[in-house]
Design a protein around this motif. Structure first.
Motif, PDB file in Angstrom:
ATOM      1  N   PRO A   1       0.813  -1.226   0.000  1.00  0.00           N
ATOM      2  CA  PRO A   1       0.000   0.000   0.000  1.00  0.00           C
ATOM      3  C   PRO A   1       0.839   1.266   0.000  1.00  0.00           C
ATOM      4  N   VAL A   2       2.022   1.201   0.612  1.00  0.00           N
ATOM      5  CA  VAL A   2       2.914   2.366   0.644  1.00  0.00           C
ATOM      6  C   VAL A   2       3.563   2.585  -0.714  1.00  0.00           C
ATOM      7  N   LEU A   3       4.064   1.509  -1.301  1.00  0.00           N
ATOM      8  CA  LEU A   3       4.791   1.602  -2.559  1.00  0.00           C
ATOM      9  C   LEU A   3       3.923   2.111  -3.701  1.00  0.00           C
ATOM     10  N   SER A   4       2.615   1.903  -3.602  1.00  0.00           N
ATOM     11  CA  SER A   4       1.716   2.287  -4.677  1.00  0.00           C
ATOM     12  C   SER A   4       1.172   3.706  -4.527  1.00  0.00           C
ATOM     13  N   THR A   5       1.630   4.432  -3.530  1.00  0.00           N
ATOM     14  CA  THR A   5       1.139   5.797  -3.332  1.00  0.00           C
ATOM     15  C   THR A   5       1.986   6.816  -4.084  1.00  0.00           C
ATOM     16  N   GLY A   6       1.337   7.883  -4.489  1.00  0.00           N
ATOM     17  CA  GLY A   6       2.070   8.983  -5.103  1.00  0.00           C
ATOM     18  C   GLY A   6       2.987   9.664  -4.118  1.00  0.00           C
ATOM     19  N   THR A   7       2.605   9.668  -2.837  1.00  0.00           N
ATOM     20  CA  THR A   7       3.428  10.283  -1.795  1.00  0.00           C
ATOM     21  C   THR A   7       4.788   9.609  -1.710  1.00  0.00           C
ATOM     22  N   TYR A   8       4.778   8.266  -1.686  1.00  0.00           N
ATOM     23  CA  TYR A   8       6.056   7.551  -1.599  1.00  0.00           C
ATOM     24  C   TYR A   8       6.865   7.717  -2.881  1.00  0.00           C
ATOM     25  N   ALA A   9       6.196   7.632  -4.022  1.00  0.00           N
ATOM     26  CA  ALA A   9       6.896   7.769  -5.299  1.00  0.00           C
ATOM     27  C   ALA A   9       7.598   9.128  -5.390  1.00  0.00           C
ATOM     28  N   THR A  10       6.912  10.183  -4.960  1.00  0.00           N
ATOM     29  CA  THR A  10       7.507  11.524  -4.998  1.00  0.00           C
ATOM     30  C   THR A  10       8.688  11.623  -4.045  1.00  0.00           C
ATOM     31  N   GLY A  11       8.503  11.095  -2.824  1.00  0.00           N
ATOM     32  CA  GLY A  11       9.594  11.125  -1.852  1.00  0.00           C
ATOM     33  C   GLY A  11      10.793  10.323  -2.328  1.00  0.00           C
ATOM     34  N   TRP A  12      10.513   9.165  -2.929  1.00  0.00           N
ATOM     35  CA  TRP A  12      11.612   8.321  -3.415  1.00  0.00           C
ATOM     36  C   TRP A  12      12.387   9.010  -4.529  1.00  0.00           C
TER      37      TRP A  12
ATOM     38  N   PRO B   1       1.327   8.456  10.346  1.00  0.00           N
ATOM     39  CA  PRO B   1       1.482   9.515  11.365  1.00  0.00           C
ATOM     40  C   PRO B   1       1.674   8.936  12.763  1.00  0.00           C
ATOM     41  N   VAL B   2       2.803   9.298  13.392  1.00  0.00           N
ATOM     42  CA  VAL B   2       3.110   8.852  14.752  1.00  0.00           C
ATOM     43  C   VAL B   2       3.684  10.029  15.514  1.00  0.00           C
ATOM     44  N   SER B   3       3.236  10.225  16.749  1.00  0.00           N
ATOM     45  CA  SER B   3       3.757  11.313  17.577  1.00  0.00           C
ATOM     46  C   SER B   3       5.201  11.052  17.950  1.00  0.00           C
ATOM     47  N   VAL B   4       5.962  12.120  18.131  1.00  0.00           N
ATOM     48  CA  VAL B   4       7.360  11.984  18.502  1.00  0.00           C
ATOM     49  C   VAL B   4       7.502  11.309  19.859  1.00  0.00           C
ATOM     50  N   ASP B   5       6.477  11.394  20.697  1.00  0.00           N
ATOM     51  CA  ASP B   5       6.543  10.817  22.027  1.00  0.00           C
ATOM     52  C   ASP B   5       5.994   9.404  22.089  1.00  0.00           C
ATOM     53  N   GLU B   6       5.475   8.913  20.965  1.00  0.00           N
ATOM     54  CA  GLU B   6       4.907   7.571  20.944  1.00  0.00           C
ATOM     55  C   GLU B   6       5.886   6.584  20.346  1.00  0.00           C
ATOM     56  N   PRO B   7       5.830   5.311  20.737  1.00  0.00           N
ATOM     57  CA  PRO B   7       6.642   4.294  20.081  1.00  0.00           C
ATOM     58  C   PRO B   7       6.155   4.094  18.666  1.00  0.00           C
ATOM     59  N   ASN B   8       7.047   3.594  17.824  1.00  0.00           N
ATOM     60  CA  ASN B   8       6.663   3.340  16.441  1.00  0.00           C
ATOM     61  C   ASN B   8       5.647   2.213  16.386  1.00  0.00           C
ATOM     62  N   GLU B   9       4.456   2.510  15.904  1.00  0.00           N
ATOM     63  CA  GLU B   9       3.434   1.502  15.748  1.00  0.00           C
ATOM     64  C   GLU B   9       2.832   1.627  14.375  1.00  0.00           C
ATOM     65  N   GLU B  10       2.278   0.526  13.920  1.00  0.00           N
ATOM     66  CA  GLU B  10       1.707   0.518  12.586  1.00  0.00           C
ATOM     67  C   GLU B  10       0.452   1.369  12.557  1.00  0.00           C
ATOM     68  N   SER B  11       0.308   2.228  11.563  1.00  0.00           N
ATOM     69  CA  SER B  11      -0.860   3.082  11.417  1.00  0.00           C
ATOM     70  C   SER B  11      -1.414   2.907  10.027  1.00  0.00           C
ATOM     71  N   PRO B  12      -2.663   3.312   9.809  1.00  0.00           N
ATOM     72  CA  PRO B  12      -3.252   3.188   8.473  1.00  0.00           C
ATOM     73  C   PRO B  12      -2.447   3.944   7.463  1.00  0.00           C
ATOM     74  N   THR B  13      -2.231   3.382   6.317  1.00  0.00           N
ATOM     75  CA  THR B  13      -1.479   4.036   5.251  1.00  0.00           C
ATOM     76  C   THR B  13      -2.394   4.785   4.327  1.00  0.00           C
ATOM     77  N   GLU B  14      -1.769   5.623   3.511  1.00  0.00           N
ATOM     78  CA  GLU B  14      -2.537   6.372   2.518  1.00  0.00           C
ATOM     79  C   GLU B  14      -3.126   5.403   1.498  1.00  0.00           C
ATOM     80  N   ARG B  15      -4.258   5.757   0.947  1.00  0.00           N
ATOM     81  CA  ARG B  15      -4.875   4.890  -0.060  1.00  0.00           C
ATOM     82  C   ARG B  15      -3.950   4.779  -1.274  1.00  0.00           C
ATOM     83  N   PRO B  16      -3.829   3.596  -1.862  1.00  0.00           N
ATOM     84  CA  PRO B  16      -2.981   3.452  -3.040  1.00  0.00           C
ATOM     85  C   PRO B  16      -3.399   4.380  -4.154  1.00  0.00           C
ATOM     86  N   ALA B  17      -2.393   4.942  -4.841  1.00  0.00           N
ATOM     87  CA  ALA B  17      -2.692   5.783  -5.996  1.00  0.00           C
ATOM     88  C   ALA B  17      -3.156   4.921  -7.139  1.00  0.00           C
ATOM     89  N   VAL B  18      -4.125   5.411  -7.877  1.00  0.00           N
ATOM     90  CA  VAL B  18      -4.663   4.647  -9.019  1.00  0.00           C
ATOM     91  C   VAL B  18      -3.890   5.021 -10.269  1.00  0.00           C
TER      92      VAL B  18
END
Length: 232
Positions: free
Chosen positions: A152-163, A215-232
């Motif tokens: 789901p991450v790899l198929s997003t425009g957000t990740y593609a742009t960042g990469w 999205p994870v707070s700086v004070d929270e441990p790293n936990e899995e959160s919902p990802t952005e919807r895949p780009a079509v």
């Protein structure tokens, strides 16, 4: 985000010390332990930036750094080996099929095998930063190969742009480093520092991108959160 990435390490209290240590480690990366330390540092960059902490880490707790870096290196190596192995099989198959004396059909086969191998290298380079980010979030080597979480991450425009931005930083850094390497000794050392700086800046972008998707707070441990919807 480009300016923030470039200034990320520069604005830290130990910018020069960290950059020099990183550059020296890259110079001796052929000894393996130094490259583990570099990737261990990158894991810490990902860990902080993915939680919204823009303070660059320092080289400390070397044992933990080495272990994390060895795991990260193993993940990168595994992805890198896929195109190498598949490419070897493709080229070997064409060679055997043509009896070592390829005509026009054999030449076309080699070209196709080359294109497929290059495509696999690009794919591996695209997936591996996300794999490292997922590993950093969960601290499990298996997380680096969890395609169900990564897809789901790899198929997003957000990740593609960042990469693309991160890849551009690495390419420019490598170009500058290559120019500096033409100068013996001092240039080689400076080139290694530039290469390390560019690598850190690139993974700052990956960490920030991962945070946008998880999205994870700086004070929270790293936990899995919902990802952005895949780009079509």
């Amino acid at each position: 985000m480009l300016s923030e990435a470039i200034e990320y390490l520069k604005n830290s209290d130990d910018a020069w010390k960290t950059s020099i240590i990183g550059g020296v480690l890259l110079l001796f990366s052929f000894l393996l332990i130094p490259i583990f330390l570099v990737w261990g540092y990158i894991v810490r960059v990902l860990d902080r930036t993915s939680r919204g902490d823009d303070e660059a880490p320092v080289f400390e707790e070397w044992g933990e750094l080495t272990v994390d870096g060895a795991k990260a290196f193993a993940i990168i190596l595994a992805y890198s080996l896929v195109p190498v192995v598949v490419g070897g099989i493709l080229f070997g198959g064409v060679w055997l099929a043509t009896g070592g004396t390829p005509g026009s059909i054999g030449a076309a086969g080699f070209v196709l095998a080359g294109l497929l191998t290059v495509a696999l290298f690009v794919a591996a380079a695209y997936v591996s930063p996300a794999a490292l980010a997922n590993f950093t979030a969960e601290r499990r080597i298996g997380a680096g190969f969890d395609l169900e979480s990564l897809r789901p991450v790899l198929s997003t425009g957000t990740y593609a742009t960042g990469w693309l931005l991160a890849a551009g930083i690495v390419i420019v850094g490598s170009f500058v480093s290559g120019i500096l390497n033409a100068v013996p000794f001092v240039g080689t050392a400076l080139g290694a520092i530039v290469a390390f700086y560019a690598l850190v800046a690139a993974y700052y972008v990956i960490g920030r991108t991962w945070r946008d998707l998880h999205p994870v707070s700086v004070d929270e441990p790293n936990e899995e959160s919902p990802t952005e919807r895949p780009a079509v």
